[in-house]
Scaffold this active site. Structure first.
Site, PDB file in Angstrom:
ATOM      1  N   LYS A 183       0.856  -1.189   0.000  1.00 25.49           N
ATOM      2  CA  LYS A 183       0.000   0.000   0.000  1.00 25.49           C
ATOM      3  C   LYS A 183       0.890   1.236   0.000  1.00 25.49           C
ATOM      4  CE  LYS A 183      -1.629   2.880   2.654  1.00 25.49           C
ATOM      5  NZ  LYS A 183      -1.526   4.028   1.739  1.00 25.49           N
ATOM      6  N   GLU A 259      10.437   1.529   9.952  1.00 23.89           N
ATOM      7  CA  GLU A 259      11.467   2.521   9.574  1.00 23.89           C
ATOM      8  C   GLU A 259      10.818   3.880   9.718  1.00 23.89           C
ATOM      9  OE1 GLU A 259      14.494   2.152   8.973  1.00 23.89           O
ATOM     10  OE2 GLU A 259      14.798   0.120   8.222  1.00 23.89           O
ATOM     11  N   CYS A 293      14.447  10.844   5.391  1.00 27.33           N
ATOM     12  CA  CYS A 293      14.421  10.582   6.828  1.00 27.33           C
ATOM     13  C   CYS A 293      15.815  10.605   7.438  1.00 27.33           C
ATOM     14  CB  CYS A 293      13.769   9.232   7.078  1.00 27.33           C
ATOM     15  SG  CYS A 293      14.543   7.933   6.109  1.00 27.33           S
ATOM     16  N   GLU A 392      11.003  16.557  13.553  1.00 27.76           N
ATOM     17  CA  GLU A 392      11.334  16.361  12.136  1.00 27.76           C
ATOM     18  C   GLU A 392      10.550  17.378  11.303  1.00 27.76           C
ATOM     19  OE1 GLU A 392       9.980  12.690  10.268  1.00 27.76           O
ATOM     20  OE2 GLU A 392      12.025  12.385   9.569  1.00 27.76           O
TER      21      GLU A 392
HETATM   22  P1  NAD Z   1       2.996   8.798   7.047  1.00 26.72           P
HETATM   23  O1  NAD Z   1       3.365   8.134   8.305  1.00 26.72           O
HETATM   24  O2  NAD Z   1       1.990   9.880   7.062  1.00 26.72           O
HETATM   25  O3  NAD Z   1       2.432   7.724   5.995  1.00 26.72           O
HETATM   26  C1  NAD Z   1       3.182   6.612   5.598  1.00 26.72           C
HETATM   27  C2  NAD Z   1       2.233   5.542   5.074  1.00 26.72           C
HETATM   28  O4  NAD Z   1       1.395   5.096   6.131  1.00 26.72           O
HETATM   29  C3  NAD Z   1       1.289   5.997   3.964  1.00 26.72           C
HETATM   30  O5  NAD Z   1       1.180   4.961   3.012  1.00 26.72           O
HETATM   31  C4  NAD Z   1      -0.027   6.185   4.698  1.00 26.72           C
HETATM   32  O6  NAD Z   1      -1.162   6.032   3.871  1.00 26.72           O
HETATM   33  C5  NAD Z   1       0.037   5.072   5.717  1.00 26.72           C
HETATM   34  N1  NAD Z   1      -0.800   5.258   6.913  1.00 26.72           N
HETATM   35  C6  NAD Z   1      -1.272   6.414   7.434  1.00 26.72           C
HETATM   36  N2  NAD Z   1      -1.975   6.163   8.562  1.00 26.72           N
HETATM   37  C7  NAD Z   1      -1.917   4.836   8.770  1.00 26.72           C
HETATM   38  C8  NAD Z   1      -2.424   3.971   9.784  1.00 26.72           C
HETATM   39  N3  NAD Z   1      -3.118   4.429  10.814  1.00 26.72           N
HETATM   40  N4  NAD Z   1      -2.163   2.646   9.687  1.00 26.72           N
HETATM   41  C9  NAD Z   1      -1.447   2.158   8.667  1.00 26.72           C
HETATM   42  N5  NAD Z   1      -0.953   2.924   7.674  1.00 26.72           N
HETATM   43  C10 NAD Z   1      -1.175   4.253   7.727  1.00 26.72           C
HETATM   44  O7  NAD Z   1       4.385   9.289   6.431  1.00 26.72           O
HETATM   45  P2  NAD Z   1       4.605  10.175   5.138  1.00 26.72           P
HETATM   46  O8  NAD Z   1       4.205  11.572   5.455  1.00 26.72           O
HETATM   47  O9  NAD Z   1       4.037   9.497   3.939  1.00 26.72           O
HETATM   48  O10 NAD Z   1       6.218  10.096   4.994  1.00 26.72           O
HETATM   49  C11 NAD Z   1       7.073  10.935   5.674  1.00 26.72           C
HETATM   50  C12 NAD Z   1       7.618  10.286   6.929  1.00 26.72           C
HETATM   51  O11 NAD Z   1       8.244   9.045   6.600  1.00 26.72           O
HETATM   52  C13 NAD Z   1       8.693  11.086   7.606  1.00 26.72           C
HETATM   53  O12 NAD Z   1       8.447  11.109   9.000  1.00 26.72           O
HETATM   54  C14 NAD Z   1       9.980  10.320   7.325  1.00 26.72           C
HETATM   55  O13 NAD Z   1      10.986  10.487   8.268  1.00 26.72           O
HETATM   56  C15 NAD Z   1       9.491   8.926   7.266  1.00 26.72           C
HETATM   57  N6  NAD Z   1      10.413   8.092   6.479  1.00 26.72           N
HETATM   58  C16 NAD Z   1      11.199   7.196   7.143  1.00 26.72           C
HETATM   59  C17 NAD Z   1      12.115   6.441   6.441  1.00 26.72           C
HETATM   60  C18 NAD Z   1      13.010   5.468   7.137  1.00 26.72           C
HETATM   61  O14 NAD Z   1      13.508   4.579   6.482  1.00 26.72           O
HETATM   62  N7  NAD Z   1      13.247   5.587   8.418  1.00 26.72           N
HETATM   63  C19 NAD Z   1      12.217   6.581   5.061  1.00 26.72           C
HETATM   64  C20 NAD Z   1      11.397   7.502   4.430  1.00 26.72           C
HETATM   65  C21 NAD Z   1      10.480   8.249   5.157  1.00 26.72           C
END
Ligand code: NAD
Length: 490
Positions: A183, A259, A293, A392
């Site tokens: 997803k 992650e 990230c 962040e």
């Molecule tokens: P997000 O947490 O808003 O969403 C990530 C994913 O989770 C999306 O596909 C979203 O639809 C889904 N999601 C949202 N609510 C959910 C729930 N309750 N249950 C299950 N899935 C759900 O993150 P974002 O804004 O898309 O991405 C940015 C964030 O990702 C930043 O905080 C960044 O640091 C982090 N990130 C981490 C890494 C890593 O490897 N550590 C890599 C890239 C991004």
């Protein structure tokens, strides 16, 4: 087959490309705010069908047991994607706002090529180990350890490096013999959907092994966490969502791999070349508009040379223009959405409220009237307890902080809920090693070393995550261990 960025995309469920039961949703170009086209809007019923297909493919197919077949399929997928590389590049630049220069690396070509690494692992991994004979409780016994796929993997990914993160989950999960429901984030559905199309039309990956469900509804991600037919949730995203994922997976006690976010420190020791180090720190936080990230977003410099460091950092940042990601020289493209830009701008306002100074940047670039751009911005004059130094921001924003020596630098670096990454610059190897040993993060770069590669484990300490992605450690996250004891034959 031609993959064009103006196509409407489909879901991949049980080997078939199908429309979403919820219709479609718009895909935006973040650099121009133009509607590029549409993506399939899945509903809970579609997610349910995808999970059922993955379960069936795992339980009744031979996928999990045929290591050589899986390796062949992964190489086939790699070749097929490489034959579409220019179309995928066009989509990635348009949909993600990813600078073109990054698509020859982690935004596209790197993760596709990494599929060969996962294929090799499927073939060469030690799936079985002889523990040797023993006589527990006096009974002569032969013991063997088998490594087996966990089962159905729910993969939930963000928008910032969609190919890198999608393949960092698909690659090891499939190589290990799992089936997957992916997803992707609502902002970048096409990057995943086009991979789904290539899988369906140009590979022998069996029906149900990979399912791709695009939607604007975050609740579909939550269904992957709660559905008992899913054995493991592999999540990349924000720490806040990661907490929800872990909590919702608890009921069915599934394995959770996370992650999450970061607020990594770039530590400059007093024997480093200050101007060069500051320039590298300034440049790196602007890459992909700071939407990484693991980017180092806190720059820690010796207090005695703070003003000099501020000037050197600002000089580099003010020379980097946020601009058109399709241009070869662009490093800093747009943020992904109006919502993200608002969030970043909120932090810039907060920096001033917290007593900080915006040394350079701080607003939208004057030469861009469309697109979600923010200028590279340097914040000085706050301490590490400020929210802009703790939280962040996920934009091209760097906070510069003074330190009082090596120990103090380590203390400040560790004064964070996160522990993802970091960088240390210095010339005395003993001092550098002491600082490296003190910093509590999963990844560290020393004097510009590059940590990203398929065989290098990546992940976070503390609230930056649980588990490791990439490398053998990443592969083993997708495996179970089975011990078989049988009477020893003499
Ligand atoms: P997000 O947490 O808003 O969403 C990530 C994913 O989770 C999306 O596909 C979203 O639809 C889904 N999601 C949202 N609510 C959910 C729930 N309750 N249950 C299950 N899935 C759900 O993150 P974002 O804004 O898309 O991405 C940015 C964030 O990702 C930043 O905080 C960044 O640091 C982090 N990130 C981490 C890494 C890593 O490897 N550590 C890599 C890239 C991004």
């Amino acid at each position: 087959m031609a993959l064009r960025p103006t196509d409407s995309s489909a879901l991949l469920i049980d080997g078939k490309l199908v429309p979403g039961s919820g219709g479609t949703f718009e895909v935006l170009n973040p650099a121009t705010e133009e509607v590029l086209g549409s993506a399939a809007e899945a509903t809970a019923a579609d997610m349910d069908a995808a999970i059922a297909a993955a379960r069936l493919a795992f339980d009744e197919g031979t996928w999990s047991r045929d290591h050589a077949f899986r390796a062949g399929c992964l190489r086939q997928l790699c070749d097929a994607l490489q034959s579409h590389i220019e179309e995928l590049r066009e989509v990635t630049i348009a949909e993600v706002g990813a600078p073109a220069m990054l698509t020859s690396g982690p935004q596209l070509e790197g993760p596709i090529e990494d599929l060969r690494y996962w294929a090799d692992l499927a073939e060469n991994y030690s799936w079985e180990e002889d523990l040797g004979a023993a006589a527990p409780m006096g009974i002569p016994t032969a013991r063997r350890v088998f490594k087996e796929a966990v089962g159905v993997v729910g993969a939930i990914t963000p928008w910032n490096f969609p190919h890198q993160i999608n393949f960092a989950k698909l690659g090891p999960a499939l190589a290990a013999g799992n089936t997957v429901v992916l997803k992707p984030a609502p902002d970048t559905p096409w990057c995943a959907a086009l991979v789904g199309r290539v899988i369906a039309e140009e590979t022998e990956i069996p029906a149900g092994v990979v399912n791709i469900v695009t939607s604007t509804d975050h609740a579909l991600g939550a269904r992957l966490c709660t559905d008992p037919r899913v054995d493991l949730v592999s999540f990349t995203g924000s720490t806040a969502t990661g907490r929800t994922v872990m909590a919702s997976a608890a009921d069915s006690l599934k394995k959770v791999f996370l992650e999450l976010g970061g607020k990594s420190a770039f530590i400059v020791l007093d024997d480093a070349d200050l101007a060069s180090a500051c320039s590298v720190a300034a440049f790196s936080v602007c890459v992909h508009a700071g939407q990484g990230c693991a980017l180092t977003t806190r720059l820690l410099v010796p207090r005695a040379r703070y003003d000099e460091a501020v000037a050197a950092t600002a000089a580099t940042m003010s020379g980097i223009r946020a601009g058109d990601p399709s241009k070869p020289g662009t490093v800093c493209g747009p943020l992904i959405s109006a919502r993200q830009r608002e969030r970043v701008e909120g932090y810039l306002k907060l920096a001033v409220e917290e007593g900080g100074t915006i040394v350079t940047g701080g607003g939208r670039p004057a030469d861009r009237d469309r697109g979600f751009f923010v200028e590279p911005t340097l914040i000085a004059g706050v301490d590490n307890s400020a929210r802009v130094a703790q939280e962040e921001i996920f934009g091209p924003v760097l906070v510069i902080l003074p330190h009082d020596g090596d120990e103090d630098a380590v203390r400040i670096a560790n004064d964070s809920p996160y522990g993802l990454s970091g960088s240390v610059w210095g010339t005395d190897p003993e001092r550098v090693n002491r600082v490296v040993a003190g910093v509590r993060t999963g990844t560290l770069s020393v004097n510009g070393g590059v940590w990203y590669s398929a065989d290098a484990p990546f992940g976070g300490y503390k609230q930056s995550g649980i588990g490791r992605e990439m490398g053998v450690a990443g592969f083993e996250e997708y495996l179970e261990t089975k011990l078989v004891a049988s009477p020893a034959t003499t």
